[in-house]
Design a protein around this motif. Sequence first.
Motif, PDB file in Angstrom:
ATOM      1  N   UNK A 182       0.837  -1.204   0.000  1.00  0.00           N
ATOM      2  CA  UNK A 182       0.000   0.000   0.000  1.00  0.00           C
ATOM      3  C   UNK A 182       0.872   1.255   0.000  1.00  0.00           C
ATOM      4  N   UNK A 183       0.569   2.248  -0.817  1.00  0.00           N
ATOM      5  CA  UNK A 183       1.350   3.488  -0.810  1.00  0.00           C
ATOM      6  C   UNK A 183       1.408   4.110   0.588  1.00  0.00           C
ATOM      7  N   UNK A 284      -0.588  -8.518  18.526  1.00  0.00           N
ATOM      8  CA  UNK A 284       0.015  -7.807  17.409  1.00  0.00           C
ATOM      9  C   UNK A 284      -0.659  -8.169  16.092  1.00  0.00           C
ATOM     10  N   UNK A 285      -0.983  -9.432  15.917  1.00  0.00           N
ATOM     11  CA  UNK A 285      -1.668  -9.841  14.686  1.00  0.00           C
ATOM     12  C   UNK A 285      -3.034  -9.159  14.586  1.00  0.00           C
ATOM     13  N   UNK A 286      -3.712  -9.025  15.698  1.00  0.00           N
ATOM     14  CA  UNK A 286      -4.998  -8.339  15.723  1.00  0.00           C
ATOM     15  C   UNK A 286      -4.837  -6.888  15.265  1.00  0.00           C
ATOM     16  N   UNK A 291      -5.635  -2.659  11.343  1.00  0.00           N
ATOM     17  CA  UNK A 291      -5.078  -1.442  10.731  1.00  0.00           C
ATOM     18  C   UNK A 291      -4.933  -1.626   9.223  1.00  0.00           C
ATOM     19  N   UNK A 292      -4.479  -2.795   8.797  1.00  0.00           N
ATOM     20  CA  UNK A 292      -4.342  -3.057   7.359  1.00  0.00           C
ATOM     21  C   UNK A 292      -5.697  -3.015   6.667  1.00  0.00           C
ATOM     22  N   UNK A 293      -6.727  -3.553   7.303  1.00  0.00           N
ATOM     23  CA  UNK A 293      -8.072  -3.500   6.715  1.00  0.00           C
ATOM     24  C   UNK A 293      -8.554  -2.048   6.588  1.00  0.00           C
ATOM     25  N   UNK A 294      -8.264  -1.240   7.619  1.00  0.00           N
ATOM     26  CA  UNK A 294      -8.674   0.166   7.579  1.00  0.00           C
ATOM     27  C   UNK A 294      -7.972   0.908   6.450  1.00  0.00           C
ATOM     28  N   UNK A 295      -6.679   0.641   6.293  1.00  0.00           N
ATOM     29  CA  UNK A 295      -5.915   1.295   5.233  1.00  0.00           C
ATOM     30  C   UNK A 295      -6.414   0.861   3.856  1.00  0.00           C
TER      31      UNK A 295
END
Length: 306
Positions: A182-183, A284-286, A291-295
């Motif tokens: 992701x940029x 940490x995985x959570x 955060x990755x889903x939000x991005x």
Amino acid sequence: MRYANLIARLLASAALGAAASAASARTLDVVASFTVLADVVQQVGGDHVRVKSLVPANGDPHEFEPSPNDAKAIKSADVTFVSGEGLESWFQRLAKAAGYNGKPVVASNGVKTQKMEEDGKTVTDPHVWNTPLNVIVWTGNIEKALAAADPQDAADFKANAAKYVQELQDLNAYAHAKFDATPKDLRKVLTSHDAFGYFGKEYGVTFLSPLGLSTETEASAAGVAKLIDQIRREKVKIYFIENSNDPRLVKQIAEATGAEPGGVLYVESLSPPDGPAPTYARMLRNSVDKIADAIAKQSSAAAESR
């Protein structure tokens, strides 16, 4: 008859040897300052340790108020652990009140720390565990301390630590795979306070927050207004609350900016055993997944608006 007596003596000797070996084996009573550190100690210590976390699940290590039972636990501990770097400002007072003469093991010794400007002062960010690479340093320090306290089980501590380090390396690779495509200019989210500095540096994520490194700080009206302008300008659309502190301020900012909830992040405290973050690795995985889903959601929205 002589052979029967000899066998009897050998069996008795073997039984005494086994009893002596069992008697020499021990379980260390260990105290760790907060749940994240306590879990890592447990991973390395395995069956040879009995670990108590002073700050409970969902507790805030910045604003912790110890109890008489916590003083008793420290007084009787074989080994105590703190993360260090200013996180547990209350620990030394508690240890002194408990009459504890030992020195806590500082798990973060050797971590390359980050500095931040806060209220005109340069301070060290204590949230070192928010990248697995720093927890690998923790693991090495914990292994050495446990082996020193219980040399008989040093081989087990070493094996446990090696296995856990591999898990941490895999976790770091997993996080990079989630973020690297992701940029960077789209890797931005709103959180309650500045607890994700090491995470942000490792994975290229920018975290905007109204509070500083400690939840004991207070946000100024001017600072909040400036943050609201930045969120609108940079089109940050997702916010997170944290399990261990008050969510009201970040929710008010979200209402003012139109940011949508991304869920709960576990950043300074694990969940209870039946929650989504009962261990450091799952915590940490959570965070990575949420955060990755939000991005990804923000990236899709940005692409559609072009």
